[in-house]
Design a protein around this motif. Structure first.
Motif, PDB file in Angstrom:
ATOM      1  N   THR A  49       0.824  -1.207   0.000  1.00  9.04           N
ATOM      2  CA  THR A  49       0.000   0.000   0.000  1.00  9.04           C
ATOM      3  C   THR A  49       0.857   1.254   0.000  1.00  9.04           C
ATOM      4  O   THR A  49       0.599   2.191  -0.771  1.00  9.04           O
ATOM      5  N   ILE A  50       1.888   1.282   0.822  1.00 10.27           N
ATOM      6  CA  ILE A  50       2.767   2.453   0.890  1.00 10.27           C
ATOM      7  C   ILE A  50       3.511   2.631  -0.431  1.00 10.27           C
ATOM      8  O   ILE A  50       3.685   3.749  -0.913  1.00 10.27           O
ATOM      9  N   MET A  51       3.919   1.534  -1.046  1.00 11.90           N
ATOM     10  CA  MET A  51       4.613   1.621  -2.326  1.00 11.90           C
ATOM     11  C   MET A  51       3.688   2.213  -3.401  1.00 11.90           C
ATOM     12  O   MET A  51       4.084   3.109  -4.157  1.00 11.90           O
ATOM     13  N   VAL A  52       2.454   1.747  -3.450  1.00 12.82           N
ATOM     14  CA  VAL A  52       1.480   2.267  -4.422  1.00 12.82           C
ATOM     15  C   VAL A  52       1.205   3.743  -4.140  1.00 12.82           C
ATOM     16  O   VAL A  52       1.227   4.579  -5.052  1.00 12.82           O
ATOM     17  N   LEU A  53       0.953   4.072  -2.889  1.00 16.64           N
ATOM     18  CA  LEU A  53       0.701   5.462  -2.507  1.00 16.64           C
ATOM     19  C   LEU A  53       1.874   6.350  -2.887  1.00 16.64           C
ATOM     20  O   LEU A  53       1.691   7.429  -3.460  1.00 16.64           O
ATOM     21  N   ASP A  54       3.082   5.908  -2.600  1.00 17.68           N
ATOM     22  CA  ASP A  54       4.280   6.674  -2.913  1.00 17.68           C
ATOM     23  C   ASP A  54       4.400   6.927  -4.420  1.00 17.68           C
ATOM     24  O   ASP A  54       4.714   8.038  -4.846  1.00 17.68           O
ATOM     25  N   ARG A  74     -11.670   3.162   2.992  1.00 23.42           N
ATOM     26  CA  ARG A  74     -11.640   1.773   3.455  1.00 23.42           C
ATOM     27  C   ARG A  74     -13.011   1.295   3.880  1.00 23.42           C
ATOM     28  O   ARG A  74     -13.801   2.051   4.409  1.00 23.42           O
ATOM     29  N   ARG A  75     -13.213   0.022   3.658  1.00 21.05           N
ATOM     30  CA  ARG A  75     -14.285  -0.738   4.280  1.00 21.05           C
ATOM     31  C   ARG A  75     -13.752  -2.164   4.384  1.00 21.05           C
ATOM     32  O   ARG A  75     -12.675  -2.473   3.871  1.00 21.05           O
ATOM     33  N   ALA A  76     -14.484  -3.026   5.028  1.00 19.75           N
ATOM     34  CA  ALA A  76     -14.013  -4.396   5.247  1.00 19.75           C
ATOM     35  C   ALA A  76     -13.599  -5.044   3.928  1.00 19.75           C
ATOM     36  O   ALA A  76     -14.381  -5.079   2.978  1.00 19.75           O
ATOM     37  N   GLY A  77     -12.351  -5.493   3.849  1.00 21.26           N
ATOM     38  CA  GLY A  77     -11.861  -6.214   2.679  1.00 21.26           C
ATOM     39  C   GLY A  77     -11.514  -5.372   1.472  1.00 21.26           C
ATOM     40  O   GLY A  77     -11.276  -5.918   0.395  1.00 21.26           O
ATOM     41  N   TRP A  78     -11.456  -4.052   1.624  1.00 26.65           N
ATOM     42  CA  TRP A  78     -11.219  -3.176   0.469  1.00 26.65           C
ATOM     43  C   TRP A  78     -10.551  -1.883   0.902  1.00 26.65           C
ATOM     44  O   TRP A  78     -10.886  -1.317   1.943  1.00 26.65           O
ATOM     45  N   LEU A  79      -9.578  -1.438   0.110  1.00 28.96           N
ATOM     46  CA  LEU A  79      -8.872  -0.181   0.341  1.00 28.96           C
ATOM     47  C   LEU A  79      -8.663   0.501  -1.007  1.00 28.96           C
ATOM     48  O   LEU A  79      -8.246  -0.143  -1.972  1.00 28.96           O
ATOM     49  N   ARG A  80      -8.983   1.779  -1.064  1.00 27.53           N
ATOM     50  CA  ARG A  80      -8.783   2.558  -2.292  1.00 27.53           C
ATOM     51  C   ARG A  80      -7.944   3.776  -1.955  1.00 27.53           C
ATOM     52  O   ARG A  80      -8.220   4.489  -1.000  1.00 27.53           O
ATOM     53  N   ILE A  81      -6.922   4.000  -2.777  1.00 26.28           N
ATOM     54  CA  ILE A  81      -6.071   5.184  -2.685  1.00 26.28           C
ATOM     55  C   ILE A  81      -6.464   6.090  -3.844  1.00 26.28           C
ATOM     56  O   ILE A  81      -6.529   5.635  -4.988  1.00 26.28           O
ATOM     57  N   GLU A  82      -6.726   7.366  -3.549  1.00 25.10           N
ATOM     58  CA  GLU A  82      -7.030   8.342  -4.589  1.00 25.10           C
ATOM     59  C   GLU A  82      -6.084   9.523  -4.444  1.00 25.10           C
ATOM     60  O   GLU A  82      -5.869  10.006  -3.334  1.00 25.10           O
ATOM     61  N   VAL A  83      -5.529   9.963  -5.562  1.00 22.76           N
ATOM     62  CA  VAL A  83      -4.634  11.120  -5.567  1.00 22.76           C
ATOM     63  C   VAL A  83      -5.145  12.097  -6.631  1.00 22.76           C
ATOM     64  O   VAL A  83      -5.229  11.754  -7.804  1.00 22.76           O
ATOM     65  N   ASP A  84      -5.480  13.300  -6.178  1.00 26.98           N
ATOM     66  CA  ASP A  84      -5.949  14.358  -7.071  1.00 26.98           C
ATOM     67  C   ASP A  84      -4.819  15.322  -7.381  1.00 26.98           C
ATOM     68  O   ASP A  84      -3.988  15.600  -6.508  1.00 26.98           O
ATOM     69  N   GLN A 109       0.931  -4.086 -10.648  1.00 27.50           N
ATOM     70  CA  GLN A 109       1.298  -5.378 -10.057  1.00 27.50           C
ATOM     71  C   GLN A 109       0.822  -5.528  -8.617  1.00 27.50           C
ATOM     72  O   GLN A 109       0.582  -6.641  -8.160  1.00 27.50           O
ATOM     73  N   CYS A 110       0.700  -4.426  -7.897  1.00 25.19           N
ATOM     74  CA  CYS A 110       0.378  -4.477  -6.462  1.00 25.19           C
ATOM     75  C   CYS A 110      -1.099  -4.262  -6.155  1.00 25.19           C
ATOM     76  O   CYS A 110      -1.481  -4.268  -4.989  1.00 25.19           O
ATOM     77  N   THR A 111      -1.927  -4.060  -7.163  1.00 25.33           N
ATOM     78  CA  THR A 111      -3.329  -3.718  -6.930  1.00 25.33           C
ATOM     79  C   THR A 111      -4.253  -4.641  -7.706  1.00 25.33           C
ATOM     80  O   THR A 111      -3.823  -5.327  -8.639  1.00 25.33           O
ATOM     81  N   ILE A 112      -5.538  -4.623  -7.326  1.00 24.37           N
ATOM     82  CA  ILE A 112      -6.521  -5.390  -8.101  1.00 24.37           C
ATOM     83  C   ILE A 112      -7.013  -4.579  -9.279  1.00 24.37           C
ATOM     84  O   ILE A 112      -7.491  -5.132 -10.270  1.00 24.37           O
ATOM     85  N   ALA A 113      -6.913  -3.245  -9.173  1.00 22.52           N
ATOM     86  CA  ALA A 113      -7.330  -2.358 -10.258  1.00 22.52           C
ATOM     87  C   ALA A 113      -6.747  -0.976 -10.002  1.00 22.52           C
ATOM     88  O   ALA A 113      -6.498  -0.597  -8.863  1.00 22.52           O
ATOM     89  N   THR A 124      -8.132  12.503 -11.019  1.00 19.33           N
ATOM     90  CA  THR A 124      -7.939  11.645  -9.851  1.00 19.33           C
ATOM     91  C   THR A 124      -7.374  10.336 -10.361  1.00 19.33           C
ATOM     92  O   THR A 124      -7.983   9.691 -11.218  1.00 19.33           O
ATOM     93  N   VAL A 125      -6.211   9.952  -9.860  1.00 17.47           N
ATOM     94  CA  VAL A 125      -5.638   8.645 -10.165  1.00 17.47           C
ATOM     95  C   VAL A 125      -5.895   7.778  -8.935  1.00 17.47           C
ATOM     96  O   VAL A 125      -5.647   8.207  -7.804  1.00 17.47           O
ATOM     97  N   TRP A 126      -6.424   6.574  -9.143  1.00 18.69           N
ATOM     98  CA  TRP A 126      -6.822   5.734  -8.027  1.00 18.69           C
ATOM     99  C   TRP A 126      -6.278   4.314  -8.201  1.00 18.69           C
ATOM    100  O   TRP A 126      -5.961   3.884  -9.306  1.00 18.69           O
ATOM    101  N   ALA A 127      -6.186   3.623  -7.070  1.00 21.33           N
ATOM    102  CA  ALA A 127      -5.772   2.220  -7.065  1.00 21.33           C
ATOM    103  C   ALA A 127      -6.515   1.514  -5.939  1.00 21.33           C
ATOM    104  O   ALA A 127      -6.734   2.096  -4.876  1.00 21.33           O
TER     105      ALA A 127
END
Length: 137
Positions: A49-54, A74-84, A109-113, A124-127
């Motif tokens: 997560t930190i690598m993707v965020l970075d 975040r919610r159970a079983g899911w995390l989304r990073i958004e950068v505007d 490689q590190c994300t589902i989408a 907005t770029v998201w992962a």
């Protein structure tokens, strides 16, 4: 730099927001902020997560324009990073070279989408990540 936190119930999406200044030195602050916000993740999930965020934030700092904002949803079983950022140019993977070009491939490689949404004022770029350990609370 401004940070916000929206407490929620288990069924809702928990959102944390951080405004990012126009300085590459902000990356270390963003990583610390995210580590604190995501302290219940496994070390492997937190590392990814930190690598993707970075990567997403450094791309916004290098190629985007201010203002910039990071959101962790975040919610159970899911995390989304958004950068505007305010640049309307799309984020595009490029061939690896001595000066870069590996970031979005790493994100993939590190994300589902991952993807991006164009807005009238920028993009907005998201992962999205599926952590192996569920958030507490």
């Amino acid at each position: 730099m401004q940070t916000e936190y929206a407490p929620t119930t288990v069924e809702q999406v928990e959102t944390r927001v951080l405004d990012v200044e126009d300085d590459l030195a902000e990356l270390s602050w963003v990583r610390r902020w995210a580590r604190s916000a995501l302290s219940d993740l496994s070390e492997a999930d937190l590392t990814d997560t930190i690598m993707v965020l970075d990567e997403l934030v450094s791309n916004a700092l290098r190629h985007g324009t201010p203002p910039r904002q990071v959101r962790l949803l975040r919610r159970a079983g899911w995390l989304r990073i958004e950068v505007d950022d305010s640049c309307r140019d799309p984020a595009c993977p490029r061939p690896p070279s001595e000066t870069g070009g590996r970031g979005l491939a790493l994100v993939e490689q590190c994300t589902i989408a991952w993807g991006q949404e164009q807005r009238p004022t920028g993009k907005t770029v998201w992962a999205e990540i599926v952590p192996t350990v569920q958030p507490s609370g």
